[in-house]
Design an enzyme around this catalytic site. Structure first.
Site, short mmCIF file in Angstrom:
data_model
loop_
_atom_site.label_atom_id
_atom_site.label_comp_id
_atom_site.label_asym_id
_atom_site.label_seq_id
_atom_site.Cartn_x
_atom_site.Cartn_y
_atom_site.Cartn_z
N ASN A 21 0.36 8.43 1.01
CA ASN A 21 0.83 9.79 0.80
C ASN A 21 2.16 10.05 1.50
O ASN A 21 2.96 10.87 1.04
CB ASN A 21 -0.22 10.79 1.30
CG ASN A 21 -1.45 10.81 0.42
OD1 ASN A 21 -1.37 11.14 -0.76
ND2 ASN A 21 -2.60 10.46 0.98
N THR A 22 2.41 9.38 2.62
CA THR A 22 3.62 9.67 3.39
C THR A 22 4.58 8.48 3.49
O THR A 22 5.69 8.65 3.97
CB THR A 22 3.25 10.12 4.82
OG1 THR A 22 2.44 9.11 5.44
CG2 THR A 22 2.45 11.42 4.79
N THR A 77 -1.11 29.34 23.58
CA THR A 77 -1.44 29.24 22.16
C THR A 77 -1.30 27.81 21.66
O THR A 77 -2.15 27.30 20.92
CB THR A 77 -0.55 30.18 21.34
OG1 THR A 77 -0.79 31.52 21.76
CG2 THR A 77 -0.86 30.07 19.85
N TYR A 128 -19.99 3.68 -6.33
CA TYR A 128 -19.42 5.04 -6.45
C TYR A 128 -19.71 5.59 -7.85
O TYR A 128 -19.55 4.87 -8.84
CB TYR A 128 -17.92 4.97 -6.20
CG TYR A 128 -17.29 6.20 -5.60
CD1 TYR A 128 -17.71 6.70 -4.38
CD2 TYR A 128 -16.24 6.85 -6.26
CE1 TYR A 128 -17.11 7.81 -3.81
CE2 TYR A 128 -15.63 7.96 -5.69
CZ TYR A 128 -16.07 8.44 -4.48
OH TYR A 128 -15.47 9.54 -3.91
N ASP A 164 -6.95 2.92 -1.38
CA ASP A 164 -7.09 2.61 0.05
C ASP A 164 -8.55 2.53 0.45
O ASP A 164 -8.93 1.71 1.29
CB ASP A 164 -6.37 3.66 0.89
CG ASP A 164 -6.75 5.10 0.54
OD1 ASP A 164 -7.34 5.33 -0.54
OD2 ASP A 164 -6.46 5.99 1.35
N ARG A 165 -9.41 3.34 -0.17
CA ARG A 165 -10.83 3.30 0.15
C ARG A 165 -11.49 2.02 -0.36
O ARG A 165 -12.36 1.44 0.30
CB ARG A 165 -11.53 4.54 -0.41
CG ARG A 165 -10.98 5.85 0.16
CD ARG A 165 -11.68 7.06 -0.39
NE ARG A 165 -13.06 7.13 0.09
CZ ARG A 165 -13.98 7.94 -0.42
NH1 ARG A 165 -13.68 8.72 -1.44
NH2 ARG A 165 -15.20 7.97 0.08
N ASP A 211 0.85 -1.19 0.00
CA ASP A 211 0.00 0.00 0.00
C ASP A 211 0.89 1.24 0.00
O ASP A 211 1.51 1.57 1.01
CB ASP A 211 -0.90 -0.02 1.24
CG ASP A 211 -1.67 1.28 1.44
OD1 ASP A 211 -2.02 1.91 0.43
OD2 ASP A 211 -1.91 1.65 2.60
N ILE A 212 0.96 1.93 -1.15
CA ILE A 212 1.77 3.14 -1.28
C ILE A 212 0.88 4.33 -0.94
O ILE A 212 -0.04 4.67 -1.69
CB ILE A 212 2.35 3.28 -2.70
CG1 ILE A 212 3.15 2.03 -3.07
CG2 ILE A 212 3.22 4.53 -2.79
CD1 ILE A 212 3.63 2.02 -4.51
N LYS A 268 3.34 0.78 3.16
CA LYS A 268 3.17 -0.35 4.06
C LYS A 268 3.10 -1.63 3.24
O LYS A 268 2.63 -1.63 2.09
CB LYS A 268 1.88 -0.20 4.86
CG LYS A 268 1.83 1.03 5.75
CD LYS A 268 0.46 1.17 6.41
CE LYS A 268 0.37 2.45 7.22
NZ LYS A 268 -0.99 2.63 7.80
#
Length: 239
Positions: free
Chosen positions: A10-11, A170, A84, A93-94, A7-8, A14
């Protein structure tokens, strides 16, 4: 059957290694142009790769796969019906979490909340039809946005699950706004889905799943490996 699901995201990337249906090993790496050595010295009967962030060719040319090498796309057959309206735009991923949810809870209405870079909501009904859901900024993205789009607000990191609702500095106020606000968002969306499907099963996955597991009330299933397991079920369905 010995297989691997990759699983590629965004960051980072895996991977999960399966013997039959059993997930026997998993890992994570950030360099998208170089596989970790432990994968280069193994061979697999079949492989599936899904990407929301770019090319998969570097994996295909370096991984030893004797059988099928499946790149998840809009044309890939799924063990759920895809309702969809724009299937060609639906993230890999979805698709995977929808399949994984249906695998674990067949005959149940399932809402998957994948809390990663983005927070995605994906609904699959009891008949096995995927309907869609929602996409929202994740916790890290919200912290970065407050810093990047203002002149003086600092970049705050989420360091722990507990936080003060009433921020007295803050940084505390930013943490409260992001964390309490996102919790309220998730609770509200869960309540809306429960109105549509009273027998709803809610499943959490993603890097920030632990935060939501700690702070959300109610019966929620946490399955960190849901994307990898969903990918493996798609692979089995196609070989």
């Amino acid at each position: 059957m010995r297989s691997i699901a990759i699983d590629i995201g965004n960051t980072g990337t895996k991977y999960g290694i399966f013997e039959g249906e059993a997930l026997v090993d998993q890992g994570y790496f950030e360099n998208r142009q170089q596989l970790p050595p432990q994968l280069l010295h193994q061979s697999f009967d079949h492989a599936i790769v899904a990407s929301v962030a770019g090319d998969t060719q570097f994996i295909k040319t370096r991984l030893a796969v004797s059988g099928s090498f499946l790149e998840l796309s809009a044309q890939t057959a799924l063990p759920v019906r895809n309702g969809y309206k724009t299937p060609e735009t639906l993230g890999a991923d979805r698709k995977a979490v929808a399949v994984g949810a249906h695998y674990f809870f067949p005959g149940r209405n399932c809402l998957v909340i994948d809390a990663g870079t983005c927070i995605t909501y994906d609904f699959t009904d009891s008949s096995g039809q995927y309907h869609g859901g929602g996409i929202a900024p994740g916790l890290g993205m919200k912290f970065k946005a407050l810093h990047n789009f203002t002149g003086r607000l600092p970049l705050v990191q989420q360091t722990e699950n507990a936080f003060s609702l009433i921020g007295q500095t803050t940084e505390e106020s930013i943490r409260s706004g992001v964390l309490a606000g996102t919790l309220a968002e998730v609770k509200g969306i869960m309540a809306e889905y429960l109105q549509k499907a009273p027998d709803l099963v809610v499943i959490l996955c993603g890097g920030d799943a632990g935060f939501f597991e700690t702070n959300l009330k109610g019966r929620i299933f946490v399955i960190p490996e849901l994307v990898l397991i969903g990918l493996q079920r798609i692979l089995v369905y196609n070989v």
